[in-house]
Design a protein around this motif. Structure first.
Motif, PDB file in Angstrom:
ATOM      1  N   ARG A 170       0.838  -1.192   0.000  1.00 44.70           N
ATOM      2  CA  ARG A 170       0.000   0.000   0.000  1.00 44.70           C
ATOM      3  C   ARG A 170       0.874   1.244   0.000  1.00 44.70           C
ATOM      4  NH1 ARG A 170      -2.295  -3.623   3.518  1.00 44.70           N
ATOM      5  NH2 ARG A 170      -4.377  -4.340   2.952  1.00 44.70           N
TER       6      ARG A 170
ATOM      7  N   ARG B 107       1.100   5.240   0.913  1.00 46.23           N
ATOM      8  CA  ARG B 107       0.455   6.252   1.747  1.00 46.23           C
ATOM      9  C   ARG B 107      -0.160   7.293   0.828  1.00 46.23           C
ATOM     10  NH1 ARG B 107       3.569   8.373   6.243  1.00 46.23           N
ATOM     11  NH2 ARG B 107       3.220   6.272   6.970  1.00 46.23           N
TER      12      ARG B 107
ATOM     13  N   PRO C 191      -3.070  10.709   0.482  1.00 47.10           N
ATOM     14  CA  PRO C 191      -3.236  11.979   1.198  1.00 47.10           C
ATOM     15  C   PRO C 191      -4.184  11.822   2.374  1.00 47.10           C
ATOM     16  CG  PRO C 191      -4.558  11.950  -0.792  1.00 47.10           C
ATOM     17  CD  PRO C 191      -3.783  10.672  -0.788  1.00 47.10           C
ATOM     18  N   ASN C 192      -4.014  12.695   3.315  1.00 48.50           N
ATOM     19  CA  ASN C 192      -4.967  12.803   4.416  1.00 48.50           C
ATOM     20  C   ASN C 192      -5.164  11.493   5.182  1.00 48.50           C
ATOM     21  OD1 ASN C 192      -6.395  14.619   1.913  1.00 48.50           O
ATOM     22  ND2 ASN C 192      -5.846  15.656   3.803  1.00 48.50           N
ATOM     23  N   TYR C 193      -4.050  10.863   5.514  1.00 47.94           N
ATOM     24  CA  TYR C 193      -4.039   9.702   6.396  1.00 47.94           C
ATOM     25  C   TYR C 193      -4.602   8.447   5.755  1.00 47.94           C
ATOM     26  CZ  TYR C 193      -3.109  13.322   9.785  1.00 47.94           C
ATOM     27  OH  TYR C 193      -2.561  14.395  10.430  1.00 47.94           O
ATOM     28  N   THR C 194      -4.765   8.442   4.461  1.00 47.23           N
ATOM     29  CA  THR C 194      -5.290   7.250   3.801  1.00 47.23           C
ATOM     30  C   THR C 194      -4.160   6.399   3.247  1.00 47.23           C
ATOM     31  OG1 THR C 194      -5.498   8.460   1.726  1.00 47.23           O
ATOM     32  CG2 THR C 194      -7.430   8.404   3.157  1.00 47.23           C
ATOM     33  N   TYR C 195      -4.509   5.177   2.920  1.00 45.56           N
ATOM     34  CA  TYR C 195      -3.571   4.261   2.284  1.00 45.56           C
ATOM     35  C   TYR C 195      -4.266   3.663   1.063  1.00 45.56           C
ATOM     36  CZ  TYR C 195      -0.569   4.502   6.394  1.00 45.56           C
ATOM     37  OH  TYR C 195       0.252   4.933   7.400  1.00 45.56           O
TER      38      TYR C 195
ATOM     39  N   ASP D 240     -17.905   0.019   7.029  1.00 44.49           N
ATOM     40  CA  ASP D 240     -16.913   0.677   6.212  1.00 44.49           C
ATOM     41  C   ASP D 240     -16.762  -0.087   4.906  1.00 44.49           C
ATOM     42  OD1 ASP D 240     -13.385   1.368   6.505  1.00 44.49           O
ATOM     43  OD2 ASP D 240     -14.990   2.530   5.614  1.00 44.49           O
ATOM     44  N   ALA D 241     -16.680   0.620   3.780  1.00 41.93           N
ATOM     45  CA  ALA D 241     -16.569  -0.037   2.478  1.00 41.93           C
ATOM     46  C   ALA D 241     -15.236  -0.743   2.367  1.00 41.93           C
ATOM     47  CB  ALA D 241     -16.715   1.001   1.375  1.00 41.93           C
ATOM     48  N   HIS D 242     -15.260  -1.923   1.875  1.00 36.78           N
ATOM     49  CA  HIS D 242     -14.043  -2.700   1.697  1.00 36.78           C
ATOM     50  C   HIS D 242     -13.480  -2.350   0.328  1.00 36.78           C
ATOM     51  CE1 HIS D 242     -11.493  -6.217   1.159  1.00 36.78           C
ATOM     52  NE2 HIS D 242     -11.592  -6.422   2.457  1.00 36.78           N
ATOM     53  N   PRO D 243     -12.177  -2.407   0.168  1.00 37.79           N
ATOM     54  CA  PRO D 243     -11.647  -2.058  -1.154  1.00 37.79           C
ATOM     55  C   PRO D 243     -12.217  -2.901  -2.275  1.00 37.79           C
ATOM     56  CG  PRO D 243      -9.877  -2.272   0.432  1.00 37.79           C
ATOM     57  CD  PRO D 243     -11.131  -2.676   1.133  1.00 37.79           C
TER      58      PRO D 243
END
Lengths: 640, 253
Positions: A120, A122, A124-128, A539-542
């Protein structure tokens, strides 16, 4: 005179167009623990009515089926073996496969610590963001095994060095680039290296990624097809203005068939504006790679088709944001102002169809049932002269908006194979249904009548609608079941005890599996409905789509009074009854059975934060007021 | 300069009232997208965030990591703590937790390079796993960036009935007063009687949005929202946890 008329009639009958069954209404009963059987059915049997919240891969297969693809047993087996139903396990397995293959290929390198491979990036804004999925590692492992058979040790080592850099770029945008192929190397090595460098550029966001893919796509490289797919994917995942870029990408293939497909693609792309990025990222690359060899335009249609399913709110016009629902006129006016839309849209009716779809979807997302049905019917009318894909989509939209949901459900339940089962969409529809709708369904489908009657009884008891509860209790008391006998006892009792006994019958026998599912039983239809369940959103799964409401219903007043979990409603009803009738001899048993049901609910994950509080309260009340009673002694724990 | 006596008397009377306005609140940012840009704390308010960075699920076959997917929008000066939530799957016992400690630490490595000021570990450890959990916490304390704070969440019973938290290397503990199974009633009852038995549990308290803390309780309040946080909801949450105290304890930042 009669003869010509008869001949004409026969001719018309013979030549009449066969009805196009866009989606076969084949419900099936599905073991909640076995999504694989649903997948197998999807590939081999009649198509069911699909839930929009299913894995995007299901939609790949569904679309292929709609287009007439017959899956061979080999394809079925290979797709069944691919554990993309459980993506985390698939990733671990593919990493392990890569690690083991790599270790066997080179004495200098040991087993790759798969735990140290970061797939994964990194964001923006703490997402991966998942950059390297299972397919990438599997393809690499397969390629390495193949190269070991045909290439020298040095060639394999060079390949491996380059591939390590490709995977290093999954997480690290500054990972070093694989070296260019040395002059004079074999054609295979040159092609491999070019593809590795293109993938590295893709992973690192290098500006040359698209050009590198395109160069491979135009060559005789064994990676040409995959490179072409990745180049389109790269573009589709990029900026919103895709049409011109897409046209250029396909034009460069010099493929007349692809150019024809492009025009069809533009048709669909216009209909379902934007949003393929999410779906593209989750599509099975392997499945599409196989299709790419056969039909690029069809594959690209796949991508766009999924786009319309995946995004609950999409827009191609930058002025429409945040899922606002403009009026259809506003939408049309805005789209007409965007010159690129008009230039290749071709007709105002196409724009109108586009607007109707967009409005229907936005209304669905916003829960505006009447508006969704209105737009869906309009889209259905406009699509009648459009392509089959548009008709299919309009049909699905009609069902999703509930405009023809009941008929579809009844048709599903009338199938001889159904034996009274319903698919997931039906279950979701019924869960939000009004009692009148349930009664209508029971009247038209006798196989479902007993179950629906039980649901009506339970709902009535939970809501304190005692008149209706008694009517349905009389109807259900004729059976020889323990539940039926409990109802007989309740009906034969004095009026003062009747309500408590009905409540006890519901709590004791749990006729609608209150604690296990909140709908019509886990044995009904598939259990692929993920995401929001009666207002609680996961929460939506990828690898799962964001939730879109399967059916939009006019809010049922009764449903609004009930909570997110019927087990909670039962708890509230029990505690309220006990408080109102402190001297009732039924209280101990009522409290015990409710606490017992919360244990089942806890095991099956069917609780809410409130459930534990209710269970604890019932437990406390039982032990505080009936400490020495047999029921209290049998109730040793409460559950959350 | 010596204060005039009258002024000193006024200040003595007014100061407790001023102390009443002091609030130390951390918002838990869990699933979903949150936007707290431009949030301006009022005088005396200290607002920070603890965002869910990743979820670790320990299964029999290994550690499954789910990093954050939904964006968070914050101003650069917002103090933030990265939260790691851990669960165990069916069939996992203490031996598996022991086996996977290295993998857990590896899964935390990206967290240590996030733009945060601390890490919080959230795990409802069963009694049988406490020893392994203590060891894991020790290893996290050694691996984290030196200047980061280190905290953990706790069940109420950990703070009222046992002393096992005493040996943990965390800076402070956040007992959770919401949700089933968190011994909420017992903990609240204990708080009514006085400070929690475990000293490490006295610096912070975990609440649900709109849940009021016990009266006169001085701590950092961690607030779990019931949806996506925005400035309006954050403001309302601060109003909910307003408290008065004459001896406010400030946890390390």
């Amino acid at each position: 005179m009669l003869r010509p008329i008869l001949l004409l009639t026969l001719l018309c009958v013979a030549l009449r167009p066969q009805p196009v069954e866009a989606c076969g209404y084949s419900p099936w009963s599905e073991d909640s623990e076995s999504p694989q059987s649903a997948l197998r059915a999807l590939m081999l049997e009649r198509l069911p009515l699909l839930s929009p919240s299913w894995h995007s891969e299901y939609w790949v297969i569904a679309w292929a089926r709609l287009e007439g693809k017959e899956f061979s047993q080999e394809e079925v087996d290979s797709l069944m073996a691919q554990s993309w139903l459980e993506p985390s396990a698939s990733l671990a397995a593919s990493l392990e496969e890569w690690s083991q293959t790599r270790a066997r290929s080179s004495r200098e390198t040991g087993v790759v610590d798969t735990g140290a491979v970061e797939v994964r990036r990194r964001g923006p804004n703490y997402t991966y963001i998942l950059m390297c999925g299972p397919d990438g590692f599997r393809v690499a492992a397969e390629t390495l095994r193949a190269r070991r058979q045909t290439q020298s040790r040095h060639e394999v080592r060079r390949w491996l060095t380059a591939q390590d850099r490709v995977f290093a770029a999954c997480a690290e945008p500054n990972a070093p680039e694989p070296d260019e192929a040395l002059p004079g190397v074999s054609e295979v090595e040159a092609h491999d290296r070019a593809y590795q460098r293109a993938v590295w550029a893709d992973h690192t966001g290098h500006a040359e990624a698209f050009a590198r893919y395109q160069a491979i796509a135009r060559s005789s490289s064994p990676w040409a097809d995959l490179a072409r797919y990745r180049s389109v994917r790269l573009r589709l995942a990029g900026s919103p203005e895709q049409t011109q870029i897409l046209a250029e990408a396909i034009r460069q293939t010099s493929d007349a068939k692809a150019l024809r497909g492009l025009r069809q693609l533009q048709d669909r792309y216009q209909l379902f504006p934007q949003g393929p990025a999410t779906s593209v990222r989750t599509l099975s690359a392997r499945l599409l790679a196989e299709d790419l060899g056969a039909d690029l335009p069809r594959t690209l249609r796949d991508i766009v088709h999924f786009a319309k399913r995946m995004d609950a709110c999409t827009t191609v016009v930058s002025s429409l944001v945040d899922c606002e629902t403009p009026s259809e006129d506003q939408l049309l006016a805005t789209m007409r102002r965007a010159p690129e839309n008009v230039r290749w849209a071709g007709s105002s009716s196409l724009l109108a169809l586009n607007a109707a779809f967009h409005s229907a979807r936005a209304s669905l997302a916003a829960g505006r049932r009447s508006a969704a049905q209105r737009y869906a019917r309009r889209a259905h009318r406009l699509a009648s002269s459009s392509t089959r894909a548009s008709q299919n989509a309009a049909h699905a939209m009609m069902v999703m908006s509930g405009a023809s949901a009941l008929n579809h459900l009844l048709r599903a339940s009338e199938s001889p194979e159904s034996r009274g089962v319903l698919h997931a969409d039906g279950r979701a529809w019924l869960a939000g249904g009004t009692v009148r709708e349930w009664q209508e369904l029971a009247r038209r489908s006798p196989e479902l009548a007993a179950t629906i009657d039980a649901h009506i009884l339970v709902r009535s008891v939970l809501l304190g609608a005692w008149g209706r509860a008694l009517r349905y209790a009389r109807r259900l008391s004729n059976g020889d079941s323990a539940f039926g006998r409990s109802l007989q006892v309740a009906l034969a009792s004095p009026a003062a005890e009747r309500r408590g006994l009905l409540l006890l019958a519901v709590a004791h026998h749990d006729p609608t599996e209150l604690s296990i599912t909140d709908a019509f039983g886990s044995h009904w239809g598939t259990t692929q409905v993920a995401g929001c369940d009666l207002g609680e959103c996961m929460d939506a799964h990828p690898h799962q789509t964001a939730y879109a409401p399967t059916f939009v219903r006019s809010p049922s007043t009764e449903r609004r009074r009930l909570g997110a979990r019927r087990i909670d409603d039962l708890g509230e009803a029990v505690l309220a009854h006990v408080a109102r009738h402190p001297g009732s001899s039924l209280n101990e048993e009522l409290l015990h059975h409710f606490v017992r049901l919360t244990r089942r609910a806890s095991i099956h994950g069917r609780t809410s934060p409130r459930t534990g509080e209710l269970s604890h309260a019932a437990f406390d009340h039982l032990h505080a007021n009936y400490e020495n009673g047999a029921w209290a002694q049998r109730t040793r724990h409460w559950f959350r | 300069m010596r204060l005039p006596t009258s002024l000193a008397i006024v200040l003595f009377v007014v100061a407790p009232a001023l102390a009443q306005e002091s609030r130390d609140v951390t918002l838990w940012l869990w699933h979903g997208s949150h936007d707290l840009r431009g949030f301006a704390p009022a005088n005396g308010e200290h607002v920070s965030v603890a965002y869910l960075s990743r979820t670790l699920i320990i299964e029999v076959d290994g550690v499954h990591v789910t990093p954050r997917r939904d964006p968070i929008f914050l101003d650069s000066d917002m103090v933030r703590t990265a939260v790691v939530h851990m669960e165990i799957g069916r069939g996992v016992d203490a031996s598996i937790l022991r086996r996977e400690r290295a993998a857990i630490l590896r899964a935390l490595t990206p967290v240590f390079s996030e733009e945060a000021h601390g890490i919080q570990f959230d795990f409802d450890a069963p009694r049988s796993m406490r020893r392994e959990y203590e060891t894991l916490l020790q290893e996290i304390a050694e691996a984290k960036p030196e200047r980061w704070t280190f905290s953990m969440t706790a069940l109420g019973s950990w703070c009222t009935e046992s002393d096992w938290l005493a040996a943990t290397p965390v800076d402070f503990v956040v007992p959770m007063l919401f949700g089933p199974g968190h011994d909420r009633h017992e903990t609240l009852a204990a708080l009514e009687r006085g400070p929690l038995r475990q000293p490490r549990c006295r610096d912070a308290l975990g609440l649900r949005e709109h849940q009021r803390p016990p009266a006169h309780y001085a701590a950092t309040f961690f607030v779990f929202g019931q949806g996506s946080w925005n400035n309006a909801r954050a403001r309302a949450a601060l109003e909910s946890v307003a408290y008065s105290s004459s001896s406010r304890v400030t946890p390390p930042r």
